[in-house]
Design a protein around this motif. Structure first.
Motif, PDB file in Angstrom:
ATOM      1  N   LYS A 285       0.830  -1.205   0.000  1.00  8.05           N
ATOM      2  CA  LYS A 285       0.000   0.000   0.000  1.00  8.05           C
ATOM      3  C   LYS A 285       0.863   1.252   0.000  1.00  8.05           C
ATOM      4  O   LYS A 285       0.547   2.251  -0.673  1.00  8.05           O
ATOM      5  CB  LYS A 285      -0.927  -0.016   1.214  1.00  8.05           C
ATOM      6  CG  LYS A 285      -2.061   0.984   1.123  1.00  8.05           C
ATOM      7  CD  LYS A 285      -3.111   0.725   2.187  1.00  8.05           C
ATOM      8  CE  LYS A 285      -4.315   1.648   2.012  1.00  8.05           C
ATOM      9  NZ  LYS A 285      -5.395   1.365   2.987  1.00  8.05           N
ATOM     10  N   ALA A 286       1.984   1.225   0.731  1.00  9.36           N
ATOM     11  CA  ALA A 286       2.890   2.374   0.749  1.00  9.36           C
ATOM     12  C   ALA A 286       3.530   2.577  -0.621  1.00  9.36           C
ATOM     13  O   ALA A 286       3.660   3.712  -1.102  1.00  9.36           O
ATOM     14  CB  ALA A 286       3.958   2.173   1.815  1.00  9.36           C
ATOM     15  N   ALA A 287       3.925   1.492  -1.252  1.00  7.44           N
ATOM     16  CA  ALA A 287       4.516   1.583  -2.586  1.00  7.44           C
ATOM     17  C   ALA A 287       3.482   2.093  -3.590  1.00  7.44           C
ATOM     18  O   ALA A 287       3.807   2.866  -4.501  1.00  7.44           O
ATOM     19  CB  ALA A 287       5.048   0.224  -3.015  1.00  7.44           C
ATOM     20  N   LEU A 288       2.240   1.667  -3.431  1.00  6.76           N
ATOM     21  CA  LEU A 288       1.174   2.140  -4.307  1.00  6.76           C
ATOM     22  C   LEU A 288       0.986   3.640  -4.164  1.00  6.76           C
ATOM     23  O   LEU A 288       0.813   4.352  -5.160  1.00  6.76           O
ATOM     24  CB  LEU A 288      -0.129   1.408  -3.981  1.00  6.76           C
ATOM     25  CG  LEU A 288      -1.387   1.931  -4.683  1.00  6.76           C
ATOM     26  CD1 LEU A 288      -1.266   1.759  -6.193  1.00  6.76           C
ATOM     27  CD2 LEU A 288      -2.636   1.220  -4.168  1.00  6.76           C
ATOM     28  N   LYS A 289       1.046   4.148  -2.929  1.00  7.22           N
ATOM     29  CA  LYS A 289       0.849   5.589  -2.704  1.00  7.22           C
ATOM     30  C   LYS A 289       1.922   6.403  -3.408  1.00  7.22           C
ATOM     31  O   LYS A 289       1.646   7.462  -4.002  1.00  7.22           O
ATOM     32  CB  LYS A 289       0.880   5.880  -1.202  1.00  7.22           C
ATOM     33  CG  LYS A 289       0.633   7.347  -0.850  1.00  7.22           C
ATOM     34  CD  LYS A 289      -0.726   7.826  -1.310  1.00  7.22           C
ATOM     35  CE  LYS A 289      -1.096   9.204  -0.732  1.00  7.22           C
ATOM     36  NZ  LYS A 289      -0.230  10.274  -1.184  1.00  7.22           N
ATOM     37  N   GLU A 290       3.143   5.910  -3.394  1.00  7.83           N
ATOM     38  CA  GLU A 290       4.238   6.619  -4.060  1.00  7.83           C
ATOM     39  C   GLU A 290       4.000   6.673  -5.572  1.00  7.83           C
ATOM     40  O   GLU A 290       4.150   7.717  -6.203  1.00  7.83           O
ATOM     41  CB  GLU A 290       5.565   5.931  -3.748  1.00  7.83           C
ATOM     42  CG  GLU A 290       6.778   6.633  -4.327  1.00  7.83           C
ATOM     43  CD  GLU A 290       8.082   5.942  -3.948  1.00  7.83           C
ATOM     44  OE1 GLU A 290       9.109   6.233  -4.577  1.00  7.83           O
ATOM     45  OE2 GLU A 290       8.067   5.110  -3.004  1.00  7.83           O
ATOM     46  N   ARG A 291       3.637   5.547  -6.135  1.00  9.86           N
ATOM     47  CA  ARG A 291       3.356   5.497  -7.572  1.00  9.86           C
ATOM     48  C   ARG A 291       2.110   6.316  -7.915  1.00  9.86           C
ATOM     49  O   ARG A 291       2.051   6.983  -8.952  1.00  9.86           O
ATOM     50  CB  ARG A 291       3.172   4.035  -7.986  1.00  9.86           C
ATOM     51  CG  ARG A 291       2.911   3.811  -9.468  1.00  9.86           C
ATOM     52  CD  ARG A 291       4.149   4.056 -10.296  1.00  9.86           C
ATOM     53  NE  ARG A 291       3.920   3.746 -11.703  1.00  9.86           N
ATOM     54  CZ  ARG A 291       4.812   3.964 -12.669  1.00  9.86           C
ATOM     55  NH1 ARG A 291       6.002   4.470 -12.364  1.00  9.86           N
ATOM     56  NH2 ARG A 291       4.534   3.667 -13.914  1.00  9.86           N
ATOM     57  N   TYR A 292       1.146   6.269  -7.061  1.00 13.38           N
ATOM     58  CA  TYR A 292      -0.119   6.997  -7.224  1.00 13.38           C
ATOM     59  C   TYR A 292       0.147   8.505  -7.310  1.00 13.38           C
ATOM     60  O   TYR A 292      -0.413   9.206  -8.174  1.00 13.38           O
ATOM     61  CB  TYR A 292      -0.996   6.638  -6.032  1.00 13.38           C
ATOM     62  CG  TYR A 292      -2.276   7.407  -5.829  1.00 13.38           C
ATOM     63  CD1 TYR A 292      -3.429   7.086  -6.540  1.00 13.38           C
ATOM     64  CD2 TYR A 292      -2.349   8.411  -4.868  1.00 13.38           C
ATOM     65  CE1 TYR A 292      -4.627   7.757  -6.311  1.00 13.38           C
ATOM     66  CE2 TYR A 292      -3.537   9.083  -4.631  1.00 13.38           C
ATOM     67  CZ  TYR A 292      -4.675   8.754  -5.348  1.00 13.38           C
ATOM     68  OH  TYR A 292      -5.853   9.419  -5.105  1.00 13.38           O
TER      69      TYR A 292
END
Length: 824
Positions: A285-292
């Motif tokens: 989820k943290a990695a997704l937020k960065e990409r998001y």
């Protein structure tokens, strides 16, 4: 002397004009002349050195300077590089000219087939080929925020590049050479080409082909077409290929309803469908937020959203609903989808069409009937037996249409793929007798004609027994001469074998009637289709004891045969597929009732058989069905099978019944369908668990439906095919019964149809019980049978010893021990 200055002047001019002119100006011509004369050879040598620097060959043996060597090497490399570039250009031209766009990978052309309930809205499930869960959309149907988000995430030069990104390729090459994380440098066009035409091999050969095909695709298709294909093909994780499937998988909505945050999430996960799936933990989820955040900033930079809106969206990720189970084959849905596939194949659809053609299949199933079947079984089956290989099959068919409305196939499909509603799992016992009655009435008998109900009785060397009235009565109960009506009510074996034997063609007439009503023969025949089973084990015209139900028939097909009686003698072929369209709505198939129905018995015969089955519920072995509180008709059935010691055991238990709107068949079997029930289940009677299950299913399936009545009996009477079947004796009231009938749950009782005078000179209509014979008392809660299971010991008289009710008791002088087995 006069020539000397002139010569000196020329020398000075030859060697250095500027120097000579300077000498004359300062008055040092002579000195310059002398100097020039003396140093002429040296100047010549110096001039020669200058010429070597300009490319003149140096004297042998003198080495080149470092500067000269560097220049020579550089010139050689430049020539080689130019030659190499020329070769590459020629090779690229040749490759471009000779490389054809291949056919797309088959897996990526396939689309999910959707299967719906009869309402056409709610899904039964999906049929997916090669795990390619895909539902393609047109470019215009895709929301703009999704298109913009994907471009911002995957290829920000998409709208301007030529299908490849040379700068990105060079940058990736240097990064990979330095040992950094592998970079693909692929544009959206290259990614589309890779998944649609190539494979996932990591090689320079594949990358070169990918680049060439990308250039060709760019020339052949518009950017909009490429982006549409990409968004319908790319993998988003969670088993979803394409934006529509991804929208459903992540957010449970259609792609057209995605908001900005949701679109940015789906664009983000393309980079790493597993590592960026928020369902895979906090790190993901943290990695997704960065990409998001990267995707949203790219959308703002491109002007697709305002900076303020991007900032607002970046504050947090959208809410994610709990992921649904991805396996659509769980529970009863796997059984339903398997039957749908089977029927589509019979209709001529190919496997590729069924699982990858993007079909829209509308079935006959209703959610109410499906839930009724499953919940009814759970309510009525004995506690603690569901995990011990007790198999319950239920099928509900609509009379007049042949539509399979609901079923219960047994265990979860993921645990067992055997559908007990669809397979010929157990012998049907006395549920076959109504077809013997229909054949008898068609042949000229009437409900009032009598048959020999004594037990045991021998037919052509074969001994048949009835149920015994008391424990230890191995010969079975004697009923004397009984009417066809009473024989069906009390399920009297000997009377129905007598009826079968008295028909013009014997058991073949029973076979022909049952087959015409909807039971498939032992060998599949297109003229008598079943669903999905197209054959019935041991269902043959030469089966002498066919009337006692030693054939194996699926609950679905048996329910449909009873629906023929319920429908006034007109058979409608049972089916599960109503309509098939492609994804654009073009109709590819539609069920036509007129092409799939046939009258197989007269309406009067059907009404009389139906009346007899109503009396079976009112006064006979099917009284447990009175609890439904609606007019109902039905028949119990219990079949026995021979054991290794020459005795027999109960192998199946049935109840098949109907109201004017719906027919339901219930079967109880164990193990592989032939294992022993008596001594294992608390009660093996068809009037017990099967009848109670039937009532529980029908109550739910008919909830909200009007209570309808049956037509009155016709009391048909023709020219009997043989003598010896006297009319019904004069009626006298039967003695009181020792046990009371179960009370219905509803407040009203089904109306009792009064006897209708026969149009001929025959006696008045018969009563519902035989006056001169005691009527065995039945109780659905009876803990044990009233007699030994050998050779035919069933509360409803159904079934046979050794699959046919044949043979004599080898141990007639001593009680037969009950067989017992442990739960499997």
């Amino acid at each position: 002397m006069s020539d000397q200055p002139s010569n000196g002047k020329r020398r000075a001019t030859n060697s250095s004009g500027n120097s000579a002119r300077t000498s004359r100006t300062t008055g040092t011509t002579r000195a310059g002349s002398k100097s020039g004369a003396k140093s002429g050879p040296r100047r010549s040598s110096g001039s020669g050195g200058a010429r070597r620097g300009s490319g003149t060959k140096a004297p042998a043996g003198k080495p080149l300077s470092k500067k000269q060597r560097a220049w020579r090497i550089g010139r050689w490399f430049l020539s080689a590089f130019l030659a190499f570039v020329l070769i590459l250009v020629v090779a690229a031209v040749v490759l471009y000219k000779t490389t054809d766009i291949p056919s797309p990978n088959e897996a990526f052309k396939k689309e999910t087939t959707f299967v719906y309930y009869a309402d056409g809205k709610h899904q039964v499930g999906r049929l997916v080929a090669d795990n390619q869960n895909r539902n393609s959309l047109s470019y215009d149907a895709m929301p703009d925020n999704v298109k913009a988000a994907v471009v911002a995430a995957e290829d920000r030069t998409f709208w301007t590049n030529n299908g490849i990104d040379p700068k990105g390729i060079i940058r990736a090459a240097f990064s990979n050479a330095r040992g950094n994380a592998t970079q693909g440098a692929s544009t959206i066009t290259q990614q589309y080409v890779k998944i649609l035409y190539l494979n996932q091999e990591r090689s320079y050969k594949r990358k070169i082909k990918e680049a060439i095909l990308s250039l060709k695709i760019k020339r052949q298709y518009s950017k909009e077409q490429i982006l549409e294909g990409y968004l319908n093909t790319i993998y988003f994780g969670r088993g979803a290929y394409g934006i529509q499937a991804a929208s459903q998988a992540y957010f449970g909505i259609d792609a057209k309803d995605l908001n900005l945050r949701q679109a940015a999430v789906l664009a983000s996960v393309l980079n790493n469908p597993y590592g960026l799936d928020p369902a895979n933990g906090a790190d993901a989820k943290a990695a997704l937020k960065e990409r998001y955040d990267y995707v949203l900033s790219g959308m703002a930079k491109a002007g697709d959203v305002t900076a303020q809106k991007a900032d607002w969206a970046e504050k947090h990720l959208p809410a994610f609903p709990k992921p649904k189970a991805t396996n659509t084959y769980g529970g009863q849905m796997g059984h339903a989808l398997t039957m749908v596939k089977s029927e589509l194949l019979k209709l001529g659809f190919t496997p590729d069409q069924i699982e990858g053609g993007g079909l829209r299949v509308k079935t006959t199933l209703t959610r109410q009937a499906m839930n009724a079947a499953e919940q009814g079984v759970k309510e009525a089956e004995p506690d603690g037996f569901s995990d011990k290989k007790l198999h319950v099959g239920v099928a509900s068919v609509q009379p007049g249409t042949g539509e399979l409305k609901g079923f219960y196939g047994g265990q979860d499909f993921l645990r067992s793929q055997l559908n007990w509603a669809a397979t010929d799992g157990g012998m049907v016992g006395s549920t076959m007798k109504p077809f013997t009655l229909a054949a008898g009435l068609t042949a000229g008998y009437s409900l009032k004609d009598t048959f020999d109900g004594n037990s045991p009785k021998e037919f052509s060397g074969v001994t048949v027994h009835n149920e015994g009235e008391a424990a230890g009565d191995y010969d079975g109960h004697d009923y004397g001469r009984v009417s066809a009506l009473t024989a069906l009510e009390q399920s009297i074996n000997t009377a129905y074998v007598d009826m079968s034997a008295s028909l013009p063609h014997g058991a073949k007439d029973v076979y022909d009637m049952a087959r015409a009503a909807g039971i498939p023969p032992a060998k599949a025949d297109k003229a008598y289709p079943g669903m999905p089973a197209t054959s019935s084990a041991d269902f043959r015209p030469d089966n002498f004891l066919l009337t006692l139900g030693n054939s194996k028939i699926s609950p679905i097909n048996l329910a449909n045969a009873y629906a023929t009686i319920d429908n006034g003698g007109v058979r409608a072929n049972v089916h599960i597929v109503q309509k098939v369209t492609d994804r654009n709505g073009t109709v590819l198939y539609k069920y036509k009732p007129s092409d799939n129905s046939e009258r197989v018995m007269s309406e009067d015969v059907a009404d009389d058989v139906s009346y007899a089955l109503q009396q079976t519920v009112q006064h006979g072995t099917g009284q447990a069905a009175l609890a439904l509180g609606r007019p109902a008709a039905g028949k119990t059935g219990t079949a026995t099978k021979e054991n290794a010691q020459g005795g027999s055991y109960v192998s199946s238990s049935w109840f098949v019944g109907y109201t004017p709107q719906l027919v339901t068949a219930v079967m109880y079997v164990r193990g592989d369908g032939d294992d022993q029930l008596d001594g294992w289940l608390p009660s093996y009677f068809g009037a017990d668990y099967p009848a109670r299950t039937w009532t529980a299913v029908m109550e739910r399936a008919l909830d909200g439906a009007d209570s309808e009545t049956f037509p009155p009996p016709a009391w048909v009477d023709g020219e009997a095919p043989s003598t010896g079947h006297a009319p019904m004796p004069t009626y006298t009231p039967p003695p009181p019964k020792k046990t009371q009938k179960p009370k219905p749950h509803k407040t009203h009782q089904p109306p009792k149809t009064p006897p209708t005078p026969h149009t001929s000179s025959a006696p008045p209509a018969p009563p519902t019980t035989e006056p001169s014979q005691p009527q065995p008392s039945k109780s659905s809660s009876e803990p044990a049978p009233k007699c030994s299971p050998w050779p035919v010991c069933n509360e409803d008289g159904g079934g046979t010893s050794g699959g046919g009710g044949t043979g004599t008791n080898p141990n007639a002088d001593q009680p037969k021990a009950r067989l017992t087995t442990t739960g499997d």
